[in-house]
Each structure stands twice: as C-alpha cells, then as structure tokens.
Write a protein that holds these residues in place. Structure first.
Motif, short mmCIF file in Angstrom:
data_model
loop_
_atom_site.label_atom_id
_atom_site.label_comp_id
_atom_site.label_asym_id
_atom_site.label_seq_id
_atom_site.Cartn_x
_atom_site.Cartn_y
_atom_site.Cartn_z
N PHE A 133 0.75 -1.21 -0.13
CA PHE A 133 -0.14 0.03 0.21
C PHE A 133 0.86 1.34 0.03
CE2 PHE A 133 -2.73 -3.13 1.86
CZ PHE A 133 -3.72 -3.23 1.17
N PHE A 134 2.11 1.14 0.34
CA PHE A 134 2.95 2.29 0.39
C PHE A 134 4.20 2.31 -0.40
CE2 PHE A 134 1.02 1.98 4.75
CZ PHE A 134 0.15 2.78 4.48
N GLY A 135 4.41 1.25 -1.19
CA GLY A 135 5.42 1.11 -2.10
C GLY A 135 6.81 1.12 -1.46
N VAL A 136 6.83 0.54 -0.43
CA VAL A 136 8.05 0.14 0.40
C VAL A 136 8.91 -0.97 -0.15
CG1 VAL A 136 9.21 -0.14 2.78
CG2 VAL A 136 7.43 1.42 2.56
N LYS A 137 9.86 -1.05 -0.75
CA LYS A 137 10.57 -2.07 -1.13
C LYS A 137 10.63 -3.20 -0.11
CE LYS A 137 13.68 0.74 -4.33
NZ LYS A 137 14.92 1.16 -4.52
N TRP A 138 10.58 -4.38 -0.52
CA TRP A 138 10.68 -5.55 0.31
C TRP A 138 11.73 -5.73 1.32
CZ3 TRP A 138 6.96 -8.57 1.67
CH2 TRP A 138 5.71 -8.82 0.71
N TRP A 139 13.08 -5.41 0.76
CA TRP A 139 14.24 -5.48 1.65
C TRP A 139 14.44 -4.27 2.40
CZ3 TRP A 139 18.61 -2.17 1.69
CH2 TRP A 139 18.39 -1.08 0.67
N LEU A 140 13.98 -2.98 2.07
CA LEU A 140 13.89 -2.04 3.11
C LEU A 140 13.00 -2.31 4.34
CD1 LEU A 140 14.05 0.99 0.57
CD2 LEU A 140 15.70 0.28 1.95
N GLY A 141 11.68 -2.86 3.72
CA GLY A 141 10.74 -3.19 4.86
C GLY A 141 11.35 -4.11 5.76
N ALA A 142 11.95 -5.24 5.45
CA ALA A 142 12.53 -6.18 6.07
C ALA A 142 13.72 -5.75 7.30
CB ALA A 142 13.18 -7.32 5.25
N LEU A 143 14.62 -4.52 6.67
CA LEU A 143 15.67 -4.20 7.25
C LEU A 143 15.09 -3.25 8.30
CD1 LEU A 143 18.68 -3.59 7.64
CD2 LEU A 143 18.48 -1.71 6.17
N ALA A 144 14.03 -2.70 8.24
CA ALA A 144 13.49 -1.87 9.26
C ALA A 144 12.98 -2.75 10.51
CB ALA A 144 12.01 -1.29 8.93
N ILE A 145 12.70 -4.03 10.57
CA ILE A 145 12.30 -4.75 11.60
C ILE A 145 13.56 -4.96 12.61
CG2 ILE A 145 11.45 -6.94 12.38
CD1 ILE A 145 9.47 -4.97 10.86
N PRO A 146 14.70 -5.21 12.19
CA PRO A 146 15.64 -5.56 13.35
C PRO A 146 16.29 -3.86 13.85
CG PRO A 146 16.65 -6.04 10.99
CD PRO A 146 15.14 -5.88 10.97
N LEU A 147 15.74 -3.02 13.08
CA LEU A 147 16.34 -1.56 13.43
C LEU A 147 15.35 -1.15 14.74
CD1 LEU A 147 17.18 0.45 10.19
CD2 LEU A 147 18.82 -0.32 12.14
N VAL A 148 14.17 -1.82 14.53
CA VAL A 148 13.11 -1.38 15.43
C VAL A 148 13.81 -1.67 16.84
CG1 VAL A 148 10.91 -2.51 16.58
CG2 VAL A 148 10.98 -1.93 14.21
N PHE A 149 14.69 -2.87 16.99
CA PHE A 149 15.09 -3.20 18.16
C PHE A 149 16.02 -2.33 18.88
CE2 PHE A 149 18.98 -5.43 20.58
CZ PHE A 149 18.20 -5.80 21.69
N ILE A 150 16.92 -1.73 18.02
CA ILE A 150 18.06 -0.60 18.38
C ILE A 150 16.90 0.55 18.94
CG2 ILE A 150 19.66 0.83 17.39
CD1 ILE A 150 20.52 -1.32 15.54
N PHE A 151 16.01 0.95 18.06
CA PHE A 151 15.58 2.28 18.48
C PHE A 151 14.49 2.05 19.75
CE2 PHE A 151 16.82 3.38 14.21
CZ PHE A 151 17.44 4.47 14.28
N THR A 152 14.08 0.89 19.83
CA THR A 152 13.16 0.65 21.06
C THR A 152 14.32 0.68 22.44
OG1 THR A 152 11.83 -1.04 19.87
CG2 THR A 152 11.96 -1.07 22.18
N LEU A 153 15.32 0.20 22.29
CA LEU A 153 16.30 0.26 23.48
C LEU A 153 16.41 1.92 23.82
CD1 LEU A 153 19.10 -2.20 22.55
CD2 LEU A 153 17.59 -2.33 24.38
N ILE A 154 16.64 2.74 22.51
CA ILE A 154 16.86 4.15 23.13
C ILE A 154 15.65 4.57 23.56
CG2 ILE A 154 17.52 6.19 22.00
CD1 ILE A 154 18.88 4.50 19.45
N ALA A 155 14.58 4.33 22.86
CA ALA A 155 13.08 4.90 23.41
C ALA A 155 12.88 4.42 24.81
CB ALA A 155 11.98 4.79 22.56
#
Length: 637
Positions: A381-403
């Motif tokens: 629905f938003f045109g996000v490339k598959w590999w970019l969307g998949a990369l966002a998931i592990p990055l969530v862990f890092i940013f969750t630690l910070i937040a």
C-alpha cells in the motif's frame, strides 16, 4: 498502604533472581481479579474517548498526552459510585491497573495519524483508504507490544527504573484503593488535595475560560518572564531573543511534578543539557548562519523550538543512541538468560516468574509473523521495497532500546527524534524515495514508541503485584479500541477537504510538517544536512559512550545521565527547567527535613509520590477538560 520497593543499595547489588524472588514473596497479589470483562470494557471505552483528545492535542502541538492516570481516577470514581448504589462490587486495584493499560494503549496509538501517516498523505496528495490505515496502525502497535516484553526483565525487574508517569499511576491507584487504613486515608487526602490545586491552577491558566467567567484578572500566566520584557525590552543572547530559544520560566506544574518523580540526577542532567544546547550551541549556530530563521510579519527573523531542534537533535539523538546501546550490552547475561528460556521447559528453568511473565515463545513466533504483516502492508500500500521493510524490523530493536531508556528515566519518549534518525538511515539506503523514507521511519519510530509506553504501563503493575501477561493482552485490546474510534473521527474531521487541507491555522499539524520537511531534505541528498550537524552527531556519539561508561563504572553514582543530556536537545528549555525545579524542590526537602516525626517531613518526604502523582493527575484531567472547553464549548457560543 505503602508500596514495597527495594532500596537503591539492593537494586545495585542484588542479582536478578534475588529481586524476582523478593517480588514474588512480598509484592505479587496472586490471583486477584485483573483482566475482567468490566476492566476490559471500561478501559476500551475510556481509552477510545481519550484517544480523541490526543488527536486534537496532537494536531495543535505535535505531542500526545499520557492518559493512564486520567483513566485510573475516572474508573475509580465510576465504580465507587456504582458500588455504593449496589449495582456492582468494588473495583479491585489490579482491575484498575489493567484498565489503565488498555486506556493508555488506546490513547498513544493515535500518534501516526498526526505524524508519519499525515505526512505521507501531504506528500502524495492522496488519502489512504481507512481500512488500510486501521490495519497499519494495529499491526505497528502490536509489534511494539512484542518488542517490549523481552526488555521488561532488564528495565523494570533488574534495574528498577522509575518510569515516572507509570510510577505516578501506581501511586495514585495505591492511594485510592488503600483508603481503608489510616495512612492510606492520609495519602489519599494528600493526593486529592494536590490534584485539586493542580486542576485549579490548570483551569486558571486558560485565558479564554477565565475571560468567559469574568475572572481574567485571576489568570495565571503561562510564562513568568513577561514583566522583565515590559521593564527592560528585548533580552537577548548573541543577538537572539531568549523567547525564541524557549529560554523562559513557565508554570507547567505537571512537568514539575514529573521532575519530582524522576529524581535530582536526571533533573540536573536535563538542565545541564538544556543550558549547553540553548544558551551555547544554538546561539552560536544561529550567529554562524547554520540555523536559519523565518521572516515574520514584523520583518524580523524568528526561530522557535521546531526550527532549532531540526539542527540540535542530531547530537542529542547520537548521544542517546550510543549510551543506550552501551548500557544494554554491558549486561549481556540478561539477554542470554531471556533467550535461553526458549529452549527449555518451564519446569527445567530456574526462572521463578515463569508462570507470571509472558512466555518467550510468544515473541519468537509473534515478531516474525507480525513483522511480516507490517512489511507486506508497507510494500502493498505504500510502495516500500521488500528489503527495506525487512531491514526496518531489526532496526526497531535498536530504536526501542533508545526510546525505552529515555522513557524509563523521564516519561518522555523521543519518538520524533527516533524517526528523524531512521529517516537519515533510509535516506542513505534508498536516496530519492520519499515515500519509503516516511513509512520505514514510521515503522521504527512508532513501534519503539508503543513498546516504551507498554513498559510505562507495566511499571505500576510491577509495583502493585500484577501479572504482566494480562497487561499485554489488555494493551492489544486498547490498540483495537483506539483504532476503531480515532481513525474514523480523524478522517471525518481532518480529511474533509483532502490532504491539502490537513494543515490549517487552527490545527497546524506540526509533527506531520516536520516529518514531511525532513523527508524532503534527506531524499534530496545528505548535502542538505549541515556539516556542523554531522560533527555534532559524532561528538554526541562519543560523549554518550564516555558518560555511560563512567556511569557504569561508578555503579550509577555519577550525576550526569547521557540520556538526560541528549533529551535536552529535543524538548524545550522551559520544560527542562520545570522538571529540574520539581526534582530540586523534593531533593531539598529530603535534605532539610530530616526529623521523621514532623508534619513537614511526613508531608513532603514520606508522601512525595502522592503529591507528585496528584499534581500530574489533576493537571492531566483539567488539561483535557480545558482543551475540550476551549475548542468545543467557547467557540460555539
């Protein structure tokens, strides 16, 4: 009754297993009713209602309010009335706690509507179908739930972080539900008195309401420095008006109370960071032409918080990033212990809370499944490339630690700053794709925000002896309630004229405007980011490692918190000052009032938490009421 808690020395020296055993034996309330039909329905109703106020507040200010304490008091009052009429039994303290988890989840999950999703519609000029918006917000929020619980053992069970807003909710509930004992009655009176005074002060800060009541002469000014400007004219530093830098004292009693709960060390860190940022770095950047002002009707250049923080946040976010990562990986045994439990039966594990905590298999299965759903929605629905969307998931862990680290200390979740850092990351990986930039950053920032807020909800449950797994279920119920109520209202109120009408004078949508501006700048190339900002990020990253390393080496005795210092770059100076003042007042009371048998010691030292909790509760309740009156009652007359 008084809430049992470990001493600072026990927190520093005991092992995690010792702390868990102590909690199980002294705090846990067994099978007391918690997630019941009435707590679930009440939480969903109040959460859905309060989520609408967050839409209006967010559209005006870019911020969302915590509704946990508000919902606690409303639910307590409701069931007290019903119990006295014989219509129902008493509402237990754990039912109230579970209810506030549901309501808070509903209130916070509205954030994408006034930030990333609104910015996406402004950029593309199209309206996202309502079912897609609901599915996206629910999936992202549930992913936040799944990322939160593996971090609970460290931030709540082991390090016993304050989570000030959650702690205030726990104190409020304890005072309300323990009124049968003499001490509980006194704490309740203190809390109610503080709440009443705070609510009255918040009401008196509203000039439109006071004018309607013909009491304008009693209006409490929002800022306390206007007399100085009337007496001496403009007060400047390096040629910049201090008001443009947000350097001014205000009457935000709620933030002062939050400072009282967070403690003097974080309060001092915020003030030091604010002084360095707003009185040294920002004036220098303005004078050097790095921060550009906006011409106003008076022909002068104007700056303000949002213009300043677009540059200043880079150093602060880098500092929070490195400090949070170092703090986490300094105790690798916690991570190892958490995942070790996946492969062993409950009977074989030594975890004394295995029957209470959410099982680890839920995260192992849930994160990939819900993560895939988020990636698929982003691609479809938003045109996000598959590999970019998949990369966002592990990055969530890092940013969750910070937040989470930020929320644990101050109750402030720097979702906006986290989003900008993610936008920079994906601006490098996929340059020129503004839609991908917005939505991948939306994934990481919003998931991190939901995870942090869930841990804020779990904190009072830990204080009061609740089952965290039932709070997790409640959080999901709240997410559903918030989506069902807030999304249709948002579409009906704000999208009637199309995306081009999202930003109006009455509702400027500041958060969405910033998301849009950063995405446009980054997708045009990193040369849009000043060289000074890149240097600030490098210096901030190094300082974060050094200061956090010193804090770890001194076992938490070092006064300055790198997270507090970094946070001062993304919240206004006046807010930092208010929180410091609150922490300083109660620090002084603890040092000066040393005789336990005196009324002053009993009030200000022994009942610090009820005072702060009452001020936050009363101010939050009246703040919502004032917003509703100013926006819906007064203009219609």
């Amino acid at each position: 009754m008084a809430i049992l808690q470990l001493t600072p020395e026990q927190v520093r020296t005991w092992t995690l297993e010792q702390k868990d055993r102590w909690w199980l034996e002294n705090v846990w309330r067994g099978d007391m009713p918690q997630l019941t039909w009435r707590s679930a329905l009440t939480g969903m109703f109040l959460g859905g209602l309060l989520s609408l106020t967050n839409l209006y507040v967010g559209a005006k200010t870019g911020w969302t309010l915590g509704v946990g304490i508000t919902s606690v008091i409303l639910a307590f009052a409701l069931f007290k009335v019903l119990a006295r009429t014989g219509l129902t039994g008493e509402f237990t303290i754990l039912e109230n706690n579970c209810m506030q988890s549901i309501a808070t989840a509903a209130g916070y999950m509205t954030a994408p509507l006034i930030s990333s999703l609104a910015a996406y519609m402004m950029v593309t000029g199209g309206i996202i179908p309502m079912p897609v918006t609901i599915a996206w917000m629910v999936a992202v929020s549930v992913l936040g739930v799944l990322f939160a619980f593996p971090l609970k053992r460290r931030f709540i069970n082991d390090e016993q972080h304050p989570f000030p807003e959650g702690r205030a909710a726990g104190i409020v509930m304890d005072a309300l539900h323990s009124s049968g004992a003499q001490e509980g009655l006194f704490k309740a009176r203190v809390l109610v008195s503080a709440a009443g005074l705070s609510a009255l002060a918040k009401l008196m800060q509203s000039q439109p309401i006071m004018e309607r009541l013909r009491l304008a002469w009693l209006t409490i000014p929002e800022y306390l420095d206007e007399w100085a400007y009337r007496l001496w004219g403009t007060i400047q530093i390096r040629g910049v008006d201090l008001r443009e830098l947000t350097v001014r004292p205000d009457t935000d009693f709620v933030m002062m109370a939050a400072g009282g709960l967070m403690g003097i060390r974080v309060g001092v860190s915020l003030l030091v960071g604010a002084i360095v940022n707003y009185l040294v770095l920002v004036p220098w950047a303005i004078q050097a032409g790095i921060i550009q002002g906006v011409p106003g009707p008076d022909g002068l250049l104007h700056y303000g918080f949002r213009t300043i923080t677009a540059w200043a946040l880079w150093g602060g976010v880098a500092m929070m990033t490195t400090a949070s990562l170092l703090a986490f990986f300094s105790k690798p045994q916690l991570l190892v212990q958490a995942f070790r439990g996946i492969f062993r039966s409950r009977a074989a594990t030594s975890d004394v809370l295995a029957h209470i905590e959410l099982p680890m298999w839920v995260f192992v299965v849930g994160i990939p499944v819900v993560g895939f759903a988020v990636v698929w929605l982003g691609h479809a629905f938003f045109g996000v490339k598959w590999w970019l969307g998949a990369l966002a998931i592990p990055l969530v862990f890092i940013f969750t630690l910070i937040a989470v680290h930020s929320t644990a200390l101050t109750s402030i979740t720097p979702t906006g700053a986290m989003g900008k850092l993610t936008q920079l990351t994906f601006g490098l990986l996929d340059p020129g794709n503004i839609k991908s930039n917005l939505m991948t950053a939306g994934i990481t920032a919003e998931v991190a925000g939901n995870a942090s807020n869930l841990l804020m909800d779990i904190k009072p449950g830990y204080m009061l002896g609740a089952k965290p797994r039932q709070q997790a279920i409640g959080h999901v119920l709240g997410i559903l309630a918030g989506a069902i109520v807030s999304v249709p209202i948002f579409y009906a109120v704000f999208l009637r004229g199309g995306p081009e009408q999202l930003v109006q004078e009455q509702y400027p949508m500041p958060a969405a405007t910033i998301w849009k501006a950063v995405a446009e700048a980054l997708t045009q190339g990193l040369d849009q980011l000043p060289v000074s900002a890149r240097w600030a990020a490098l210096v901030g990253a190094v300082l974060g490692i050094v200061l956090e390393g010193v804090r770890i080496a001194t076992h938490g005795r070092f006064w300055l918190s790198p997270v507090g210092l970094g946070l001062a770059t993304v919240i206004p100076f006046n807010t930092c000052l208010a929180m410091f003042l609150g922490s300083f007042v109660f620090w002084c009371a603890e040092r000066l009032l040393k005789k336990p048998d005196t009324p002053a010691h009993r009030l200000l030292v022994q009942n610090q938490e009820p005072i702060c909790g009452g001020v936050i509760a009363g101010g939050a309740l009246m703040g919502i009421a004032v917003i509703l009156i100013e926006n819906f009652v007064l203009p219609s007359r």
